[in-house]
Design a protein around this motif. Sequence first.
Motif, PDB file in Angstrom:
ATOM      1  N   ARG A 305       0.860  -1.184   0.000  1.00  0.00           N
ATOM      2  CA  ARG A 305       0.000   0.000   0.000  1.00  0.00           C
ATOM      3  C   ARG A 305       0.892   1.229   0.000  1.00  0.00           C
ATOM      4  O   ARG A 305       1.938   1.245   0.658  1.00  0.00           O
ATOM      5  N   PHE A 307       1.038   5.614   0.269  1.00  0.00           N
ATOM      6  CA  PHE A 307       0.315   6.806   0.711  1.00  0.00           C
ATOM      7  C   PHE A 307       1.159   8.051   0.440  1.00  0.00           C
ATOM      8  O   PHE A 307       2.375   8.052   0.658  1.00  0.00           O
ATOM      9  N   ARG A 314      -3.240  12.087   4.821  1.00  0.00           N
ATOM     10  CA  ARG A 314      -2.537  11.179   3.907  1.00  0.00           C
ATOM     11  C   ARG A 314      -3.503  10.616   2.882  1.00  0.00           C
ATOM     12  O   ARG A 314      -4.647  10.276   3.198  1.00  0.00           O
ATOM     13  N   LYS A 315      -3.021  10.523   1.650  1.00  0.00           N
ATOM     14  CA  LYS A 315      -3.845  10.081   0.529  1.00  0.00           C
ATOM     15  C   LYS A 315      -3.287   8.780  -0.021  1.00  0.00           C
ATOM     16  O   LYS A 315      -2.098   8.691  -0.319  1.00  0.00           O
ATOM     17  N   GLN A 316      -4.144   7.770  -0.156  1.00  0.00           N
ATOM     18  CA  GLN A 316      -3.680   6.491  -0.682  1.00  0.00           C
ATOM     19  C   GLN A 316      -3.547   6.565  -2.194  1.00  0.00           C
ATOM     20  O   GLN A 316      -4.414   7.105  -2.896  1.00  0.00           O
ATOM     21  N   THR A 318      -3.239   4.614  -5.762  1.00  0.00           N
ATOM     22  CA  THR A 318      -3.657   3.348  -6.375  1.00  0.00           C
ATOM     23  C   THR A 318      -2.507   2.766  -7.198  1.00  0.00           C
ATOM     24  O   THR A 318      -2.035   3.384  -8.161  1.00  0.00           O
ATOM     25  N   THR A 322      -1.332  -4.560  -6.081  1.00  0.00           N
ATOM     26  CA  THR A 322      -1.013  -4.472  -4.653  1.00  0.00           C
ATOM     27  C   THR A 322      -0.341  -5.737  -4.147  1.00  0.00           C
ATOM     28  O   THR A 322       0.177  -5.751  -3.024  1.00  0.00           O
ATOM     29  N   TYR A 349       6.276  10.105   0.397  1.00  0.00           N
ATOM     30  CA  TYR A 349       5.366   8.955   0.340  1.00  0.00           C
ATOM     31  C   TYR A 349       5.754   7.925   1.397  1.00  0.00           C
ATOM     32  O   TYR A 349       6.909   7.880   1.854  1.00  0.00           O
ATOM     33  N   GLU A 352       3.745   0.836   2.710  1.00  0.00           N
ATOM     34  CA  GLU A 352       3.384  -0.122   3.765  1.00  0.00           C
ATOM     35  C   GLU A 352       3.386  -1.521   3.162  1.00  0.00           C
ATOM     36  O   GLU A 352       2.711  -1.771   2.155  1.00  0.00           O
TER      37      GLU A 352
END
Length: 369
Positions: A305, A307, A314-316, A318, A322, A349, A352
């Motif tokens: 993931r 971000f 915080r913005k995920q 895409t 994944t 960034y 994760e």
Amino acid sequence: MKKIFLFIVLLFVGWHAHAQVVLNLQLPPLGLTIKPQLWNLSLVNTSAQDLQVRIEMVMTDVSNNQRVLTGTSKLILLPRGVKQLQLSDVMPITYNPGSPGYAVDPSPEGFLPIGLFNICYTVIRVQSDEVDRLGEECETIEVEPISPPQLMMPLDEEQVDITRPFFAWIPPSPFNTLNSLLFDWVLVEVQATQSPADAIQQNVPVLSRQNISFTNLQYPLSAPELDSSKLYAWRITAKNNMSPIANSEVWSFRVRRYGPDTIAATGTGYFAKLYREEGAAFAICTGVLRFEYLNELNSAAINLRLFDISTAMRKQITLDSTDQQVRLGQNFVQVDLRQTSGMIHKHMYLLEVENARGEKRYLKFEYRE
């Protein structure tokens, strides 16, 4: 004049008759750190008989007079003259914590809370049903951390690769004695005629932050980029209950100067390590993110993931996929982000990585086009 002298003598005699025991607190050379050191006392029995006494200790905070800790010794047989107390003379000691706002180690051998305190001792004679105060002594003492905050990154005299570095440090120890730990961070420019320590004391900060609750700080995007032609120095001040308790060392660093074609090659072939804490690892990504992953579970894949953490929320991001295929043991993973929507030049960034057991590892990086 004779009347005044006689009055002073009578006062002294009266005080001496009341204070039949004189206390002397004997601090260890390196200062107080643990509870047993509170009982380094010598007692002087000025009366004409042996006494059976107990000692009561009260520790209060100098800044607000709140009670932090109390302790009561067992009954002690105090002979006439001087007695140097040993810990075995007063054990067992009954401790009671004071205000719940202080982190007090419950162990009889535990660490003392850090700060500036008044400590008062009272010698109480216990005889039948009578309780008599025979002497009292108070001292103001400072309990300092065993270790001040330790700077981690940027390293001292390092040349960092980015103009908005990531700063990290280790808190003072023992950490469990600090109930309200905060940090002040300061960054200054060092002039040609100054040492870094002098610059911290004398110069106006380039940037400073107060009351940081974490042990790291990302140089903000809202602040001007650091200049590669200048030398910078930084320091951390640890505070407990809003009072300063210790300063770190002063470290210095520069921003590396790059030529026009150097940045594109930064990080080529380098695989960053992942850590359990979000702020423990930092890298620069120039299109392809490279990291090491140790697969100890023999699972077929890990979950990724990403971000954007450059803004308050915080913005995920895409990702194209994944799931990342891995094999047992050490893996060197490369994730191409050049065609990924949402990647912005010089934004920060957070990657994760989660395994099949739900354990997570992190890598923070700056993206460069």
